[in-house]
Design an enzyme around this catalytic site. Sequence first.
Site, PDB file in Angstrom:
ATOM      1  N   ASP A   8       0.879  -1.156   0.000  1.00 31.22           N
ATOM      2  CA  ASP A   8       0.000   0.000   0.000  1.00 31.22           C
ATOM      3  C   ASP A   8       0.930   1.223   0.000  1.00 31.22           C
ATOM      4  OD1 ASP A   8      -2.425   1.555   0.524  1.00 31.22           O
ATOM      5  OD2 ASP A   8      -1.612   1.798   2.534  1.00 31.22           O
ATOM      6  N   LEU A   9       0.439   2.371  -0.405  1.00 32.23           N
ATOM      7  CA  LEU A   9       1.314   3.548  -0.475  1.00 32.23           C
ATOM      8  C   LEU A   9       1.157   4.455   0.755  1.00 32.23           C
ATOM      9  CD1 LEU A   9       3.338   5.293  -2.110  1.00 32.23           C
ATOM     10  CD2 LEU A   9       1.383   6.288  -3.289  1.00 32.23           C
ATOM     11  N   ASP A  10      -0.012   5.113   0.845  1.00 27.57           N
ATOM     12  CA  ASP A  10      -0.236   6.069   1.940  1.00 27.57           C
ATOM     13  C   ASP A  10      -0.296   5.333   3.277  1.00 27.57           C
ATOM     14  OD1 ASP A  10      -0.409   7.969  -0.005  1.00 27.57           O
ATOM     15  OD2 ASP A  10      -2.586   8.015  -0.058  1.00 27.57           O
ATOM     16  N   THR A  16       1.243  10.480   3.540  1.00 18.75           N
ATOM     17  CA  THR A  16       0.533  11.540   2.821  1.00 18.75           C
ATOM     18  C   THR A  16      -0.770  11.907   3.524  1.00 18.75           C
ATOM     19  OG1 THR A  16      -0.240   9.782   1.400  1.00 18.75           O
ATOM     20  CG2 THR A  16       1.433  11.234   0.487  1.00 18.75           C
ATOM     21  N   LYS A  44      -8.815   7.078   5.690  1.00 19.32           N
ATOM     22  CA  LYS A  44      -7.613   6.319   5.303  1.00 19.32           C
ATOM     23  C   LYS A  44      -7.960   5.078   4.486  1.00 19.32           C
ATOM     24  CE  LYS A  44      -4.448   8.077   8.734  1.00 19.32           C
ATOM     25  NZ  LYS A  44      -3.617   7.826   9.903  1.00 19.32           N
ATOM     26  N   SER A 113      -2.378   0.588  -4.471  1.00 19.76           N
ATOM     27  CA  SER A 113      -2.872   1.787  -3.780  1.00 19.76           C
ATOM     28  C   SER A 113      -4.205   2.248  -4.336  1.00 19.76           C
ATOM     29  CB  SER A 113      -1.845   2.912  -3.932  1.00 19.76           C
ATOM     30  OG  SER A 113      -2.382   4.149  -3.535  1.00 19.76           O
ATOM     31  N   ALA A 114      -5.037   2.833  -3.475  1.00 15.98           N
ATOM     32  CA  ALA A 114      -6.315   3.404  -3.906  1.00 15.98           C
ATOM     33  C   ALA A 114      -6.128   4.769  -4.556  1.00 15.98           C
ATOM     34  CB  ALA A 114      -7.240   3.534  -2.700  1.00 15.98           C
ATOM     35  N   LYS A 144     -10.857  -1.089  -2.028  1.00 12.99           N
ATOM     36  CA  LYS A 144     -10.651  -1.936  -0.869  1.00 12.99           C
ATOM     37  C   LYS A 144     -11.853  -1.741   0.066  1.00 12.99           C
ATOM     38  CE  LYS A 144      -5.718  -0.818  -1.186  1.00 12.99           C
ATOM     39  NZ  LYS A 144      -4.601  -0.034  -0.622  1.00 12.99           N
ATOM     40  N   GLU A 168      -0.100  -3.338   4.692  1.00 16.41           N
ATOM     41  CA  GLU A 168      -1.248  -2.416   4.764  1.00 16.41           C
ATOM     42  C   GLU A 168      -1.367  -1.704   6.108  1.00 16.41           C
ATOM     43  OE1 GLU A 168      -3.829  -0.842   3.763  1.00 16.41           O
ATOM     44  OE2 GLU A 168      -3.977  -1.429   1.680  1.00 16.41           O
ATOM     45  N   ASP A 169      -1.777  -0.440   6.064  1.00 18.62           N
ATOM     46  CA  ASP A 169      -1.996   0.315   7.308  1.00 18.62           C
ATOM     47  C   ASP A 169      -3.479   0.525   7.603  1.00 18.62           C
ATOM     48  OD1 ASP A 169      -2.346   2.197   5.140  1.00 18.62           O
ATOM     49  OD2 ASP A 169      -2.374   3.754   6.681  1.00 18.62           O
TER      50      ASP A 169
HETATM   51  P1  B16 Z   1      -6.410  10.150  -4.175  1.00 18.49           P
HETATM   52  P2  B16 Z   1      -3.632   4.108  -0.161  1.00 18.49           P
HETATM   53  C1  B16 Z   1      -5.469   6.091  -0.299  1.00 18.49           C
HETATM   54  O1  B16 Z   1      -4.192   5.587  -0.566  1.00 18.49           O
HETATM   55  C2  B16 Z   1      -5.480   6.991   0.938  1.00 18.49           C
HETATM   56  O2  B16 Z   1      -5.188   6.239   2.101  1.00 18.49           O
HETATM   57  C3  B16 Z   1      -6.841   7.626   1.093  1.00 18.49           C
HETATM   58  O3  B16 Z   1      -6.865   8.467   2.218  1.00 18.49           O
HETATM   59  C4  B16 Z   1      -7.185   8.415  -0.183  1.00 18.49           C
HETATM   60  O4  B16 Z   1      -8.466   8.993  -0.096  1.00 18.49           O
HETATM   61  C5  B16 Z   1      -7.111   7.463  -1.386  1.00 18.49           C
HETATM   62  O5  B16 Z   1      -5.821   6.876  -1.438  1.00 18.49           O
HETATM   63  C6  B16 Z   1      -7.408   8.159  -2.709  1.00 18.49           C
HETATM   64  O6  B16 Z   1      -6.398   9.083  -2.964  1.00 18.49           O
HETATM   65  O7  B16 Z   1      -7.362  11.237  -3.812  1.00 18.49           O
HETATM   66  O8  B16 Z   1      -4.970  10.580  -4.230  1.00 18.49           O
HETATM   67  O9  B16 Z   1      -6.830   9.390  -5.418  1.00 18.49           O
HETATM   68  O10 B16 Z   1      -3.578   4.071   1.346  1.00 18.49           O
HETATM   69  O11 B16 Z   1      -4.561   3.079  -0.772  1.00 18.49           O
HETATM   70  O12 B16 Z   1      -2.261   4.099  -0.802  1.00 18.49           O
HETATM   71 MG    MG Z   2      -2.896   3.154   3.277  1.00 14.76          MG
END
Ligand code: B16
Ligand code: MG
Length: 216
Positions: A8-10, A16, A44, A113-114, A144, A168-169
Amino acid sequence: KIKACLFDLDGVIVDTAKYHYIAWKELANEMGFDFTVEDNERLKGVSRMTSLDILLSIGNVEKSEEEKLELATKKNENYLSYILKMGPEEILPGTKEFLEQLKKEGVKIALGSASKNAMTILNRLELTSYFDAIIDGTKVSNAKPDPEVFLKGAEALNVSPGECVVFEDAEAGVEAAIAGGMKCIGIGNAEILRKADFVVDGLHKMNIAMLEGLNN
Ligand code: B16
Ligand code: MG
């Protein structure tokens, strides 16, 4: 045997969440209500449009679909202004060392990542070249806890789900990994992530030998 690691990224590679928070808070304040750090926990791992729906429900505000798209775009432009100032110094501790170790041992690496901004973030962090596959919010239609993002990662790496471990966090991310038939290592709070095979504070606490403890 574990043949691939999916990250996962964030919250795993970079924090971020603090920039997402500032950008959502500014949007909330403009609409006349407050948005706290605790509220931000609910966003998140959640997609951008779902995040906006949660934000609007906190403020008891109703908007049309068209207005929502405008608000989401506005938030993202603000978020991007922070993201574009990031550099490799914001990579979370131990990340590079662990990725190097995996590379050396021939374990494949993917991003799951989302975020639709994942490529921009990886480029800013100068980490793009570590990844054999990158699956982000631009490539999936089911968020997810749906396992789509990780299953697509396994497919791109040409490994079966049982040969993968996900880092994953977020609870929804741990659930996605399990639903996809993968092992999962939680990053952060062991109470929130109790469905993971085990939980560590961060990638600085990881080494490749710890993957052997996961059966298969
Ligand atoms: P964006 P992850 C997610 O990333 C974030 O945790 C979540 O807070 C955010 O809303 C989502 O990405 C979408 O991000 O607006 O940049 O498309 O944890 O899946 O890496
Ligand atoms: Mg995350």
